[in-house]
Write an enzyme that holds these catalytic residues in place. Structure first.
Site, PDB file in Angstrom:
ATOM      1  N   ARG A  69       0.872  -1.352   0.063  1.00 34.30           N
ATOM      2  CA  ARG A  69      -0.020   0.047  -0.038  1.00 34.30           C
ATOM      3  C   ARG A  69       0.832   1.427  -0.076  1.00 34.30           C
ATOM      4  O   ARG A  69       0.356   2.335  -0.613  1.00 34.30           O
ATOM      5  CB  ARG A  69      -0.777  -0.007   1.188  1.00 34.30           C
ATOM      6  N   ILE A 101      -7.343   7.958  -1.169  1.00 33.74           N
ATOM      7  CA  ILE A 101      -7.167   6.457  -1.050  1.00 33.74           C
ATOM      8  C   ILE A 101      -8.168   5.992  -0.094  1.00 33.74           C
ATOM      9  O   ILE A 101      -8.003   6.533   1.109  1.00 33.74           O
ATOM     10  CB  ILE A 101      -5.754   6.145  -1.149  1.00 33.74           C
ATOM     11  N   SER A 102      -9.016   4.982  -0.253  1.00 32.24           N
ATOM     12  CA  SER A 102      -9.939   4.512   0.674  1.00 32.24           C
ATOM     13  C   SER A 102      -9.136   3.793   1.992  1.00 32.24           C
ATOM     14  O   SER A 102      -8.107   3.332   1.631  1.00 32.24           O
ATOM     15  CB  SER A 102     -10.901   3.368   0.125  1.00 32.24           C
ATOM     16  N   GLN A 103      -9.794   3.629   3.191  1.00 32.56           N
ATOM     17  CA  GLN A 103      -9.310   3.209   4.293  1.00 32.56           C
ATOM     18  C   GLN A 103      -9.102   1.662   4.002  1.00 32.56           C
ATOM     19  O   GLN A 103      -9.784   1.017   3.220  1.00 32.56           O
ATOM     20  CB  GLN A 103     -10.061   3.251   5.563  1.00 32.56           C
TER      21      GLN A 103
END
Ligand code: SAM
Length: 220
Positions: free
Chosen positions: A41, A67-69
């Site tokens: 990530r 960016i999503s969790q």
């Protein structure tokens, strides 16, 4: 250049993320857990946010987008039920992190992003990761993938007021579509199964996404 120490540290943080934020909640699909444990990530966020890459919250990626969790990425992927032979359409490439997870779990991913600078960054990150099964498009994903193609799975990573008709039409008859749906600050994370002519939906939980801007989404 990444030092071995930094690489090891990120690997440790990634394992802890899987343990605490995913397994510690309701992520149970072993394939999803394996993919989340493999994709680096830190390579999908800018240098300024690398140290926070595995924190369980969204991070800025530029042009007002996020960016999503990790938990939401894992949950949406689990709800999508990808299989090795699936072709997946993703609307909202963003950083490319969700794309990388999907690429690990399926035959091919077709991903659309409206901001060319994000698409280009994502292409670089996905190339570095070694994902060879991703096709990119830049434009309004609410209009679907150009041409007559249909997909086994469709995922929207930005909120829509309702499911865009062109996307519903591009879902195969036994396909699954996952999307944040709603017009408020908090939306419903919804999963739709295509049963022939009918999309049968259920709500999984509340969520917060940026709006999908486009002809069949929200106006800018
Ligand atoms: N899942 C992504 C990730 O892992 O980084 C995060 C996606 S971000 C929450 C939503 C993305 O949808 C943004 O990059 C935004 O520019 C994009 N987007 C919004 N409207 C769009 C549209 N009509 N077509 C394609 N992309 C769109």
């Amino acid at each position: 250049m990444v030092s071995f120490d930094e690489k090891d540290q990120f690997a440790l943080q990634r394992a802890q993320m899987v343990e605490h934020h995913l397994l510690g909640r309701d992520i149970r699909d072993p394939a999803v857990l394996r993919a989340m444990g493999r994709v680096p990530r830190e390579d999908f966020v800018s240098q300024a946010y690398r140290s926070q890459a595995y924190a369980d919250h969204p991070l800025p990626i530029g042009v007002g987008q996020t960016i999503s969790q990790p938990y939401i990425v894992a949950l949406m992927t689990q709800c999508l039920r990808p299989a090795r032979d699936c072709e997946i359409l993703e609307v909202g490439t963003g950083s490319g992190y969700q794309t990388a997870i999907l690429a690990e779990l399926s035959a091919r991913v077709f991903t659309i992003e409206r901001h060319h600078e994000l698409s280009e960054q994502a292409q670089t990150a996905l190339e570095k990761f070694g994902a060879a099964n991703v096709e990119f498009a830049i434009g309004d994903g609410s209009r679907g993938w150009s041409g007559q193609r249909q997909f086994d799975r469709i995922i929207l990573t930005a909120a829509v007021p309702s499911i865009p008709l062109p996307l519903a039409r591009q879902l195969k008859s036994d396909g699954v579509l996952v999307a944040p749906v709603g017009s408020g600050a908090v939306q419903d994370l919804a999963v739709y199964d295509n049963r022939g002519d009918e999309l049968v939906g259920r709500i999984v939980c509340g969520c917060r996404f940026v709006p999908l801007i486009g002809e069949f989404g929200f106006r800018e």
